[in-house]
Write an enzyme that holds these catalytic residues in place. Structure first.
Site, PDB file in Angstrom:
ATOM      1  N   THR A  68       8.500   4.352   1.248  1.00 42.76           N
ATOM      2  CA  THR A  68       8.430   4.493  -0.100  1.00 42.76           C
ATOM      3  C   THR A  68       8.193   2.729  -0.626  1.00 42.76           C
ATOM      4  O   THR A  68       8.605   2.025   0.267  1.00 42.76           O
ATOM      5  CB  THR A  68       9.603   5.084  -0.822  1.00 42.76           C
ATOM      6  N   THR A 119       5.753   6.661  -3.646  1.00 36.51           N
ATOM      7  CA  THR A 119       5.875   7.075  -2.191  1.00 36.51           C
ATOM      8  C   THR A 119       4.835   8.158  -1.707  1.00 36.51           C
ATOM      9  O   THR A 119       4.372   8.948  -2.714  1.00 36.51           O
ATOM     10  CB  THR A 119       7.357   7.823  -2.056  1.00 36.51           C
ATOM     11  N   GLU A 149       5.416  14.971   1.114  1.00 36.10           N
ATOM     12  CA  GLU A 149       6.533  15.110   0.210  1.00 36.10           C
ATOM     13  C   GLU A 149       7.223  16.741   0.171  1.00 36.10           C
ATOM     14  O   GLU A 149       8.251  16.681  -0.162  1.00 36.10           O
ATOM     15  CB  GLU A 149       5.932  14.748  -1.200  1.00 36.10           C
ATOM     16  N   ASP A 188      10.511  17.031   1.121  1.00 31.86           N
ATOM     17  CA  ASP A 188      11.879  16.748   0.121  1.00 31.86           C
ATOM     18  C   ASP A 188      12.173  18.036  -0.514  1.00 31.86           C
ATOM     19  O   ASP A 188      13.538  17.963  -1.178  1.00 31.86           O
ATOM     20  CB  ASP A 188      11.536  15.683  -1.027  1.00 31.86           C
ATOM     21  N   SER A 208      13.680  14.146  -5.852  1.00 38.89           N
ATOM     22  CA  SER A 208      13.519  12.825  -5.362  1.00 38.89           C
ATOM     23  C   SER A 208      14.788  12.028  -5.465  1.00 38.89           C
ATOM     24  O   SER A 208      15.512  12.487  -6.082  1.00 38.89           O
ATOM     25  CB  SER A 208      12.170  12.123  -6.160  1.00 38.89           C
ATOM     26  N   GLY A 266      14.659   6.889   0.972  1.00 37.92           N
ATOM     27  CA  GLY A 266      15.111   8.305   0.797  1.00 37.92           C
ATOM     28  C   GLY A 266      16.458   8.247   0.018  1.00 37.92           C
ATOM     29  O   GLY A 266      16.551   7.450  -0.992  1.00 37.92           O
TER      30      GLY A 266
HETATM   31  O1  DON Z   1      11.297  11.067  -3.122  1.00 40.97           O
HETATM   32  C1  DON Z   1      12.146  10.769  -2.413  1.00 40.97           C
HETATM   33  O2  DON Z   1      13.237  10.607  -2.551  1.00 40.97           O
HETATM   34  C2  DON Z   1      11.772  10.313  -0.903  1.00 40.97           C
HETATM   35  N1  DON Z   1      10.193  11.069  -0.894  1.00 40.97           N
HETATM   36  C3  DON Z   1      11.600   8.888  -0.748  1.00 40.97           C
HETATM   37  C4  DON Z   1      11.227   8.674   0.718  1.00 40.97           C
HETATM   38  C5  DON Z   1      11.571   7.047   0.783  1.00 40.97           C
HETATM   39  O3  DON Z   1      12.003   6.482   0.165  1.00 40.97           O
HETATM   40  C6  DON Z   1      11.105   6.851   2.203  1.00 40.97           C
HETATM   41  N2  DON Z   1      11.150   5.237   2.337  1.00 40.97           N
HETATM   42  N3  DON Z   1      11.697   4.576   2.841  1.00 40.97           N
END
Ligand code: DON
Length: 594
Positions: free
Chosen positions: A406, A424, A445, A448, A477, A500
């Site tokens: 992200t 992201t 995505e 998630d 998210s 994440g």
């Molecule tokens: O929206 C979310 O929470 C995840 N898709 C974010 C993923 C994420 O931060 C990956 N990054 N390092």
């Protein structure tokens, strides 16, 4: 103004001028890795009221690092060329929204591991008029998606939500960026997209950080169509190679001319959905036609006299952050940074907020989210009362799965506008699916969502029913773009992260470091972080982030501990005379200001 203050302002202005020059990188060249610095010979003097921080001896990021300082405006992103794109637009009369949009499109070109037009995100916007708005351009499940589409015949969750043609939600980025610009930008879309189009068309020089990603992800890139562009003749592009992306340039030009319709309708949409269908994907032209970004009211909360503006659902970021801060607000002052009690209280607060997050949050268009209750200070007081002085509390139930890629952008302009934007494609290079005709990666995505409510997924984690898959629904998210206003209502801090679920804890940690621990912004980002997401029921602490004695005490209190990275924050802060910008030392980003 006192004499000291005048001197300080003068110093900051001098530094700002030098820095603006030191940040001028030749067009198309990058120099990642050189995060904020003052330039040779300059000594950084922290702004008034900021205290020197002290970190454990083995901690790799020293305290006292200098930020980038600028008088008028600042853009902080994970790619130096993308930050420059934002500043270019600001210098041409754009505002913070123009700059955020320019940076986002540039990230799609120069930072393909996370920057995107094939994903989605959120923006929290503070307008100089005092108005605050937020835009949600999170992906949605395709119309053909089904609740159990990632459960195999053996009842086990498959990999299809992570890699390949079925992993993607309907992209929201182009809808969100064009809509935000149309409503709150000052410049036309074609003007704002110029830097991104130039970078795609003329190319740019791959830096060592990007080259490393191409090397590490060589197999994924070659598997689904990205090989010809990023791994030509079987060799990943190395540092110093020039990367041009003609197909992406064509797509960006079409968007610049036709707006959202350039991406969601017409020949480009037809060709990439056809390519995806040939691989077995399910996103259709009808999905694209229906996609809409949604304007939302940011969550507005207070913490120790500051006003916080942050993202409501479909992100869990804002709610979880506010719930955590409300719990912690009752401990005054917070225990010394890095102490056992610091880890215990922060860990316990995060744990409690994540229990709610994991079970109760989802897309508000589909589930009833108890937003008011969860962000209520009295509710937080009742949770605070369950924290025992000397013992960890075991987590009762249900967590979330983690993603890894992200990117966050923080922008402030000279007029008083600010934007916190996180975007992201979920994991690095999203689903791996690269659509050659349009030149972009599609997100993964769908991972998630809860692949199977109540049952551990392939990572051994479980999410709740509120986040189950339904056609047209936004997957929950953790993205937490946040703006903090000072007691006078002026922008103090703009921050957000990748990582994440650790987005929430890393962003909250930086806020605590600035507000409670009075650290400089650079120290606030360099400081060791901790994370608790309820389940797995462990306190994650960055390696060497606390002393061995603190680790021992935490174990004696009943904590299971683990180590690993926690977020990558990009932030800016108002200081006398301008702004400081800091990119996380854990990444390769760079602030640019003027
Ligand atoms: O929206 C979310 O929470 C995840 N898709 C974010 C993923 C994420 O931060 C990956 N990054 N390092």
């Amino acid at each position: 103004m006192t004499a000291t203050r005048v001197a300080l302002v003068a110093l900051l202005i001098a530094v700002a001028t030098r820095d603006a020059v030191s940040q001028a990188t030749p067009r198309g060249a990058t120099d990642a890795g050189a995060a904020g610095a003052l330039g040779s010979g300059a000594r950084y003097i922290p702004p008034p009221g900021r205290r020197p921080a002290r970190f454990p001896v083995a901690w790799p990021f020293p305290a006292g690092r200098a930020p980038v300082v600028a008088r008028r405006a600042m853009v902080v992103s994970d790619a130096p060329l993308a930050s420059q794109a934002g500043v270019e637009v600001l210098r041409h009369g754009g505002n913070a929204v123009d700059a955020a949009v320019a940076t986002a499109f540039a990230l799609a070109v120069v930072y393909p591991e996370a920057g995107n037009i094939g994903g989605g995100g959120y923006m929290v916007i503070h307008l100089a008029s005092g108005r605050n708005v937020a835009i949600d351009y999170r992906e949605v499940a395709p119309l053909a998606a089904t609740r159990d589409m990632y459960v195999g015949p053996d009842g086990k969750v498959t990999e299809a939500s992570v890699v390949g043609p079925l992993a993607s939600g309907v992209p929201g980025a182009v809808a969100g960026l064009t809509e935000a610009l149309a409503r709150h930008g000052a410049l036309p879309l074609a003007e704002v997209m110029k830097p991104a189009i130039r970078l795609a068309e003329e190319g740019f020089v791959v830096d060592s950080a990007l080259a490393r990603r191409f090397g590490d992800y060589r197999d994924l890139l070659q598997k689904f169509g990205g090989g010809a562009v990023f791994v030509p003749n079987g060799e990943p592009l190395g540092p110093g190679a020039r990367l041009t992306q003609p197909a992406l340039a064509r797509t960006l030009r079409t968007i610049a001319t036709r707006g959202r319709a350039g991406f969601y309708e017409g020949p480009i949409a037809e060709s990439w959905t056809r390519e995806l269908a040939a691989l077995g994907g399910i996103i259709t032209l009808e999905d694209l036609r229906r996609y809409r970004a949604v304007w939302r009211q940011p969550i507005r909360a207070t913490y120790r006299g500051h006003t916080l503006l942050t993202m409501p659902p479909s992100s869990s970021g804002g709610v979880t952050m506010i719930e955590t801060l409300n719990i912690l607000e009752g401990f005054r002052p917070l225990p010394p940074f890095g102490s056992t009690r610091w880890a215990h209280l922060l860990g316990s607060a995060f744990q409690r907020a994540f229990v709610d997050r994991n079970a109760k949050l989802g897309d508000p268009a589909f589930v009833n989210v108890p937003l008011k209750e969860l962000t209520d200070k009295r509710y937080a007081a009742s949770l605070r009362a369950t924290i025992r002085a000397e013992r960890a509390t075991p987590t009762p139930a249900a967590p979330l799965r983690e993603g890894t890629q992200t990117t966050h952008v923080s922008v402030a302009d000279s007029k008083g506008n600010a934007v916190a934007m996180t975007t992201t494609i979920n994991e690095l290079f999203g689903s791996g699916i690269y659509l050659p005709s349009a030149g972009f990666f599609l997100n993964d995505e769908m991972d998630d969502f809860t692949s199977r409510p109540g049952v551990p997924n392939m990572f051994g984690l479980v999410q709740g029913e509120a986040n189950a898959i339904q056609p047209g629904k936004r997957m929950l998210s953790a993205m937490s773009p946040t703006i903090v206003l000072d007691a006078r209502g002026r922008v103090l801090l703009v921050a957000g992260s990748r990582g994440g679920p650790r987005i929430i804890t890393s962003t909250t940690g930086v806020l605590l470091n600035v507000i409670d621990y009075r650290m400089t912004l650079a120290d606030a980002l360099s400081a060791p972080r901790l994370h608790h997401q309820a389940l797995p029921d462990t306190l994650r602490i960055e390696e060497n982030g606390v002393s061995a004695a603190v680790q021992d005490s935490l174990r004696a209190m009943g904590y299971g501990t683990s180590s690993g990275s926690i977020g990558q924050v990009n932030a800016l802060m108002r200081v006398p005379g301008g702004f400081e910008g800091v990119a996380d030392p854990r990444g390769s980003g760079r602030p640019v200001g003027y």
